[in-house]
Design an enzyme around this catalytic site. Structure first.
Site, short mmCIF file in Angstrom:
data_model
loop_
_atom_site.label_atom_id
_atom_site.label_comp_id
_atom_site.label_asym_id
_atom_site.label_seq_id
_atom_site.Cartn_x
_atom_site.Cartn_y
_atom_site.Cartn_z
N GLU A 123 0.73 -1.20 -0.03
CA GLU A 123 -0.05 -0.19 -0.07
C GLU A 123 1.01 1.16 0.05
O GLU A 123 1.95 1.41 0.45
CB GLU A 123 -0.80 0.03 1.33
N CYS A 136 4.19 8.55 0.91
CA CYS A 136 4.70 7.59 1.91
C CYS A 136 5.07 6.06 1.36
O CYS A 136 3.85 5.58 0.79
CB CYS A 136 3.77 7.33 3.23
N CYS A 143 8.78 -7.01 7.50
CA CYS A 143 9.88 -6.40 8.17
C CYS A 143 10.50 -7.82 9.02
O CYS A 143 9.66 -8.35 9.72
CB CYS A 143 9.50 -5.27 8.92
N CYS A 147 9.73 -4.54 16.20
CA CYS A 147 9.58 -3.42 17.26
C CYS A 147 8.19 -3.91 17.83
O CYS A 147 7.33 -4.08 17.19
CB CYS A 147 9.80 -2.18 16.61
N CYS A 150 5.01 -1.97 17.05
CA CYS A 150 4.49 -1.74 15.28
C CYS A 150 3.84 -3.08 14.90
O CYS A 150 4.50 -4.29 14.94
CB CYS A 150 5.95 -1.46 14.60
N GLY A 207 8.78 -1.93 6.40
CA GLY A 207 10.00 -2.42 6.25
C GLY A 207 11.19 -1.54 6.49
O GLY A 207 10.82 -0.17 6.91
N GLU A 208 12.36 -2.05 6.81
CA GLU A 208 13.56 -1.18 7.16
C GLU A 208 14.23 -0.99 5.95
O GLU A 208 14.79 -1.91 5.49
CB GLU A 208 14.27 -2.08 8.11
N SER A 239 13.69 6.90 6.89
CA SER A 239 13.66 6.57 8.28
C SER A 239 14.10 5.22 8.53
O SER A 239 13.73 4.22 7.72
CB SER A 239 12.03 6.69 8.77
N SER A 261 13.99 6.18 14.35
CA SER A 261 13.10 5.89 15.14
C SER A 261 13.58 5.75 16.49
O SER A 261 13.95 4.49 16.85
CB SER A 261 12.43 4.53 14.66
N LEU A 262 13.89 6.53 17.46
CA LEU A 262 14.44 6.72 18.70
C LEU A 262 13.40 5.88 19.52
O LEU A 262 13.85 4.98 20.11
CB LEU A 262 14.70 7.99 19.23
N HIS A 263 12.37 6.68 20.06
CA HIS A 263 11.26 5.75 20.99
C HIS A 263 11.68 5.49 22.67
O HIS A 263 10.89 5.29 23.11
CB HIS A 263 10.84 4.70 20.27
N ASN A 338 -0.31 4.73 17.46
CA ASN A 338 -1.27 4.16 16.70
C ASN A 338 -1.90 2.67 17.11
O ASN A 338 -1.14 1.72 16.76
CB ASN A 338 -1.10 4.28 15.40
N CYS A 381 -5.72 5.08 9.96
CA CYS A 381 -4.93 4.29 9.67
C CYS A 381 -5.58 3.00 10.43
O CYS A 381 -5.57 2.19 9.62
CB CYS A 381 -3.52 4.83 10.36
N1 SAH Z 1 11.53 0.77 9.46
C1 SAH Z 1 11.59 2.13 9.48
C2 SAH Z 1 10.44 3.06 8.67
C3 SAH Z 1 9.13 2.68 8.72
S1 SAH Z 1 8.16 2.86 10.30
C4 SAH Z 1 11.62 2.79 10.86
O1 SAH Z 1 11.31 1.86 11.85
O2 SAH Z 1 12.01 3.83 11.00
C5 SAH Z 1 7.85 4.68 10.27
C6 SAH Z 1 7.61 5.19 11.85
O3 SAH Z 1 6.47 4.96 12.24
C7 SAH Z 1 8.62 4.77 12.61
O4 SAH Z 1 9.26 5.78 13.44
C8 SAH Z 1 7.97 3.61 13.53
O5 SAH Z 1 8.61 3.40 14.75
C9 SAH Z 1 6.59 4.30 13.69
N2 SAH Z 1 5.64 3.34 14.07
C10 SAH Z 1 5.44 2.08 13.79
N3 SAH Z 1 4.42 1.80 14.20
C11 SAH Z 1 3.74 2.76 14.79
C12 SAH Z 1 2.44 2.78 15.77
N4 SAH Z 1 1.70 1.84 16.17
N5 SAH Z 1 2.18 4.02 16.40
C13 SAH Z 1 2.97 5.06 16.15
N6 SAH Z 1 4.40 5.18 15.25
C14 SAH Z 1 4.57 3.72 14.74
FE1 SF4 Z 2 8.15 -1.49 12.23
FE2 SF4 Z 2 10.35 0.03 11.37
FE3 SF4 Z 2 10.37 -1.56 13.38
FE4 SF4 Z 2 10.12 -2.98 11.10
S1 SF4 Z 2 11.51 -1.32 11.84
S2 SF4 Z 2 9.08 -3.32 13.05
S3 SF4 Z 2 8.70 -1.34 10.11
S4 SF4 Z 2 9.17 0.19 13.23
#
Ligand code: SAH
Ligand code: SF4
Length: 410
Positions: A123, A136, A143, A147, A150, A207-208, A239, A261-263, A338, A381
């Site tokens: 998508e 996007c 992936c 995480c 995710c 994906g990464e 990202s 993607s720090l978090h 989300n 979403c």
């Molecule tokens: N794999 C890459 C790019 C795709 S994810 C990465 O991890 O950076 C794009 C962004 O959305 C990342 O920062 C990811 O951590 C965040 N993300 C994934 N699932 C999410 C969720 N359920 N709610 C909010 N952000 C989310």
């Molecule tokens: Fe999701 Fe990005 Fe982590 Fe893969 S690397 S699981 S797409 S947040």
């Protein structure tokens, strides 16, 4: 907000004849100029013509956006027949297209197998905003990272997308948005790069991207090629969850903007949320960020921080965040979590997010929370995903990540 109410019913797209050979013939899309020259040479194009043919085809594919060799009007008919006999430039099949009242569009695309394997579906989402439109884009089907917050991370990796498949998401979006010049535009006419509907790309889909470095690199270099699609590299953001060994190369060889993607700001917590942290812990990640080529106050790294209730949303965390980013030209994007079916996480309360944001603002980082518009998209979403998952059980792409609307930079 239940945005499904604003979404038009999915449109089933008719089959297109030129797509029928798309699964069997090699594509000319997503090749570097050198690769395209090789491919043309392989079907008998004379050595002395190669350069000229490559620039002609490049122009038709990436400036004019044609997906049919017969529209290449300044290419001689017998040459067009040769190209048609050996190659395809067809778009992927649009399985579904949804358009929201606010202009957000979502396409479910199917790519042919090209040799062994099965077709795959991805998508792609287009999010129009005042002054820009962001696409996007996805880099993998599934992936391999896990995480914990995710949804994509709960799905196994099916495969990497090819450079063609990554680039085709952009070509397809521009087709559907009427973002290529009209077919009647005279050959050789200047095409304005300004005022495009797709002005920004974020590699924030599924994906990464740094686990698919070569294809992502090829696709992004074609997307930013000045004789073709001409997107500014400052408007392309990649990202990553933190694939440290590829971070320098991203700046050096691709030259796009970086988002991390720090978090979490402590290794013990980040190990749980973003497990690649066990391999490349925070210190290594931050060192790699400091060395990112081209980094300056005008070209900052975006740090994405998902707000998880009672997990990473305390003022201690906010303090730790400021501490961690010291000395790095940075922007912070706070992303309300989300939720998805089966997750144990909850989104932080709005008041907590605001307090966290205020703290960060006071430390000198501007506008870090998603606007209500972004929250609408976030709501959409969750809705869209469960809806499409009901519809197709296999190879579903979880795309909330890309719907988060972490847009690229102006
Ligand atoms: N794999 C890459 C790019 C795709 S994810 C990465 O991890 O950076 C794009 C962004 O959305 C990342 O920062 C990811 O951590 C965040 N993300 C994934 N699932 C999410 C969720 N359920 N709610 C909010 N952000 C989310
Ligand atoms: Fe999701 Fe990005 Fe982590 Fe893969 S690397 S699981 S797409 S947040």
């Amino acid at each position: 907000m239940d945005v499904t109410e604003t979404l038009a019913a999915p449109v089933k797209m008719p089959a297109v004849a030129s797509r029928l050979d798309a699964g069997t013939k090699p594509t000319l899309i997503g090749l570097t100029r050198e690769e395209m020259a090789e491919a043309l040479k392989g079907v008998g194009v004379a050595e002395r013509q190669l350069r000229m043919r490559v620039s002609q085809i490049w122009h038709w594919l990436y400036v004019r956006g044609v997906s049919d060799f017969d529209h290449m009007t300044n290419v001689a008919k017998d040459m067009r027949e040769t190209l048609k006999a050996h190659f395809t430039i067809a778009r992927p099949e649009i399985v579904e297209e949804q358009v929201s009242n606010d202009g957000t569009r979502k396409w479910l695309l199917r790519f042919p197998p090209r040799g062994a394997g099965r077709p795959v579906e991805v998508e792609t989402v287009y999010i129009p905003e005042e002054g820009r439109g962001t696409l996007c884009v996805s880099s993998q089907v599934g992936c391999s990272l896990t995480c914990s917050f995710c949804h994509t991370g709960t799905q196994r990796l099916v495969r990497n997308l090819t450079a063609e498949e990554i680039l085709s998401q952009l070509l397809l979006a521009r087709d559907r948005l009427g973002d290529f010049p009209d077919r009647d535009t005279p050959v050789g006419a200047m095409m304005p790069a300004e005022g495009r509907k797709v002005s920004n790309i974020v590699m924030m889909g599924m994906g990464e991207p740094l686990y698919n470095f070569e294809s992502v690199k090829t696709a992004l270099l074609i997307a930013s090629d000045g004789d073709g699609l001409s997107l500014s590299k400052r408007r392309i953001t990649l990202s990553t969850s933190g694939v440290v060994p590829e971070i320098f190369r991203t700046g050096d060889e691709i030259g796009v903007m970086l988002a991390i993607s720090l978090h979490a700001v402590r290794d013990d917590l980040r190990d749980m949320l973003v497990p690649i942290n066990k391999k490349y812990p925070l210190k290594e990640l931050m060192d790699a960020c400091r060395k990112y080529p081209g980094l300056s106050n005008a070209r900052r790294i975006t740090f994405e921080y998902v707000m998880l209730k009672d997990v990473n949303d305390s003022l201690e965390d906010a303090k730790g965040l400021i501490q961690l980013l010291k000395g790095i030209p940075a922007k912070i994007n706070l992303i309300p979590f989300n939720p998805w079916p089966g997750t144990n996480y909850q989104c932080s309360d709005w008041a907590t997010i605001e307090k966290f944001a205020d703290f960060i603002n006071a430390a000198g980082y501007a506008s870090p929370i998603r606007t209500p518009r972004g929250r609408d998209i976030l709501a959409a979403c969750g809705q869209l995903k469960s809806e499409s998952e009901r519809m197709r059980k296999t190879e579903r792409l979880a795309f909330e990540a890309m719907m988060i609307a972490n847009h690229g930079e102006d």
